[in-house]
Design an enzyme around this catalytic site. Structure first.
Site, PDB file in Angstrom:
ATOM      1  N   HIS A  41      22.728-121.721  60.484  1.00 29.31           N
ATOM      2  CA  HIS A  41      21.335-121.290  60.629  1.00 29.31           C
ATOM      3  C   HIS A  41      20.476-121.618  59.406  1.00 29.31           C
ATOM      4  O   HIS A  41      19.276-121.330  59.401  1.00 29.31           O
ATOM      5  CB  HIS A  41      21.274-119.785  60.917  1.00 29.31           C
ATOM      6  CG  HIS A  41      21.779-119.423  62.280  1.00 29.31           C
ATOM      7  ND1 HIS A  41      23.100-119.171  62.534  1.00 29.31           N
ATOM      8  CD2 HIS A  41      21.128-119.277  63.459  1.00 29.31           C
ATOM      9  CE1 HIS A  41      23.243-118.877  63.820  1.00 29.31           C
ATOM     10  NE2 HIS A  41      22.064-118.931  64.400  1.00 29.31           N
ATOM     11  N   HIS A  48      24.064-125.769  67.667  1.00 25.56           N
ATOM     12  CA  HIS A  48      25.277-125.042  68.019  1.00 25.56           C
ATOM     13  C   HIS A  48      25.121-124.348  69.364  1.00 25.56           C
ATOM     14  O   HIS A  48      24.014-124.161  69.865  1.00 25.56           O
ATOM     15  CB  HIS A  48      25.645-124.025  66.933  1.00 25.56           C
ATOM     16  CG  HIS A  48      24.566-123.029  66.652  1.00 25.56           C
ATOM     17  ND1 HIS A  48      23.524-123.264  65.778  1.00 25.56           N
ATOM     18  CD2 HIS A  48      24.363-121.775  67.141  1.00 25.56           C
ATOM     19  CE1 HIS A  48      22.723-122.207  65.738  1.00 25.56           C
ATOM     20  NE2 HIS A  48      23.214-121.295  66.562  1.00 25.56           N
ATOM     21  N   CYS A  83      21.975-111.656  73.274  1.00 22.48           N
ATOM     22  CA  CYS A  83      22.132-113.064  72.933  1.00 22.48           C
ATOM     23  C   CYS A  83      23.170-113.178  71.833  1.00 22.48           C
ATOM     24  O   CYS A  83      23.458-112.202  71.140  1.00 22.48           O
ATOM     25  CB  CYS A  83      20.813-113.703  72.518  1.00 22.48           C
ATOM     26  SG  CYS A  83      19.966-112.843  71.198  1.00 22.48           S
ATOM     27  N   HIS A  85      26.617-115.988  70.242  1.00 20.09           N
ATOM     28  CA  HIS A  85      27.322-117.258  70.146  1.00 20.09           C
ATOM     29  C   HIS A  85      28.760-117.081  70.621  1.00 20.09           C
ATOM     30  O   HIS A  85      29.429-116.154  70.173  1.00 20.09           O
ATOM     31  CB  HIS A  85      27.340-117.747  68.696  1.00 20.09           C
ATOM     32  CG  HIS A  85      26.001-117.753  68.046  1.00 20.09           C
ATOM     33  ND1 HIS A  85      25.510-116.664  67.335  1.00 20.09           N
ATOM     34  CD2 HIS A  85      25.042-118.699  68.005  1.00 20.09           C
ATOM     35  CE1 HIS A  85      24.300-116.956  66.887  1.00 20.09           C
ATOM     36  NE2 HIS A  85      23.988-118.180  67.278  1.00 20.09           N
ATOM     37  N   GLU A 103      27.437-104.840  72.482  1.00 23.36           N
ATOM     38  CA  GLU A 103      26.132-104.416  71.967  1.00 23.36           C
ATOM     39  C   GLU A 103      25.576-103.214  72.704  1.00 23.36           C
ATOM     40  O   GLU A 103      25.001-102.314  72.090  1.00 23.36           O
ATOM     41  CB  GLU A 103      25.127-105.571  72.039  1.00 23.36           C
ATOM     42  CG  GLU A 103      25.445-106.703  71.083  1.00 23.36           C
ATOM     43  CD  GLU A 103      24.357-107.751  71.032  1.00 23.36           C
ATOM     44  OE1 GLU A 103      23.258-107.535  71.602  1.00 23.36           O
ATOM     45  OE2 GLU A 103      24.594-108.805  70.408  1.00 23.36           O
ATOM     46  N   GLU A 130      16.903-121.386  64.280  1.00 24.89           N
ATOM     47  CA  GLU A 130      17.676-121.341  65.519  1.00 24.89           C
ATOM     48  C   GLU A 130      17.640-122.734  66.138  1.00 24.89           C
ATOM     49  O   GLU A 130      16.667-123.127  66.770  1.00 24.89           O
ATOM     50  CB  GLU A 130      17.074-120.319  66.500  1.00 24.89           C
ATOM     51  CG  GLU A 130      17.293-118.889  66.100  1.00 24.89           C
ATOM     52  CD  GLU A 130      18.741-118.444  66.223  1.00 24.89           C
ATOM     53  OE1 GLU A 130      19.602-119.258  66.609  1.00 24.89           O
ATOM     54  OE2 GLU A 130      19.010-117.271  65.923  1.00 24.89           O
ATOM     55  N   GLU A 132      19.593-124.424  68.754  1.00 23.48           N
ATOM     56  CA  GLU A 132      20.607-123.986  69.707  1.00 23.48           C
ATOM     57  C   GLU A 132      20.596-124.743  71.030  1.00 23.48           C
ATOM     58  O   GLU A 132      19.548-125.136  71.543  1.00 23.48           O
ATOM     59  CB  GLU A 132      20.446-122.483  69.988  1.00 23.48           C
ATOM     60  CG  GLU A 132      20.741-121.643  68.761  1.00 23.48           C
ATOM     61  CD  GLU A 132      20.772-120.161  69.010  1.00 23.48           C
ATOM     62  OE1 GLU A 132      21.492-119.470  68.266  1.00 23.48           O
ATOM     63  OE2 GLU A 132      20.095-119.680  69.938  1.00 23.48           O
TER      64      GLU A 132
END
EC number: 5.3.3.2
Length: 197
Positions: A41, A48, A83, A85, A103, A130, A132
């Protein structure tokens, strides 16, 4: 949490404190390597794999979360339901279901793939980027939420007009509108036209 080869090596109960690795991908979403999370980041950012989840209640309201104030990236801002990864080697669908439970303390009662979107969003507050290749998921949540306070400061179910009102006055994640717009066709299919998405 279901244990898969990807999650087994990252399970906090195994006593290791390894760096969190992300999957680096090319423009077609093909894995080309890994990088440490924070390093991926740092400007200009390394492309990614990521995922974004949009869960709705039985009334067609979208579940938003306000990110915890202690998060190093985009703390305190509002965003989509969940959200994150995938771990290297972890399927995006499995990662989306896992992180939603971690979460919010609730598993989706329905979760479906909703395409992908690629974006590059600098975060002016943190200076992080970001970059992504994001896998989108839409679904339903019917369980009582038990958010992890280290991840989530607050939650809210909103209709489209309520989201517009909140978006005008509150701070949202830099990626929120990009992922929401990309997921809208699947959201409309899930919630029906009367929900207004």
């Amino acid at each position: 949490m279901p244990i898969t080869p990807a999650t087994a090596t990252h399970n906090p109960s195994n006593g290791t404190a390894d760096a969190i690795l992300l999957e680096l991908v090319d423009e077609d979403g093909v894995t080309i390597g890994t990088a440490e999370k924070l390093a991926a980041h740092q400007p200009p950012g390394q492309l990614h794999r990521a995922f974004s989840v949009f869960l709705f209640d039985e009334y067609g309201r979208l579940l938003l979360q306000q990110r915890a104030l202690g998060k190093y990236h985009s703390p305190g801002v509002w965003s989509n339901t969940c959200c994150g990864h995938p771990y290297p080697g972890e399927a995006p669908f499995a990662a989306a279901a896992r992180r939603t439970f971690e979460e919010l303390g609730a598993s989706p009662s329905l979760l479906a793939e909703a395409g992908t979107v690629r974006y590059n969003h600098p975060d002016p507050e943190s200076g992080l980027v970001e970059q992504e290749y994001n896998h989108l998921f839409v679904g339903m949540v019917q369980a009582v939420l038990r958010p992890d306070p280290e991840e989530v400061a607050s939650t809210a179910f909103v209709t489209p007009p309520e989201l517009a009102e909140r978006h005008a006055k509150d701070t949202f994640s830099s990626w929120f509108m990009t992922v929401l717009d990309a997921a809208r066709p699947a959201i409309r299919e899930l919630t029906g036209t009367s929900a207004g998405w």
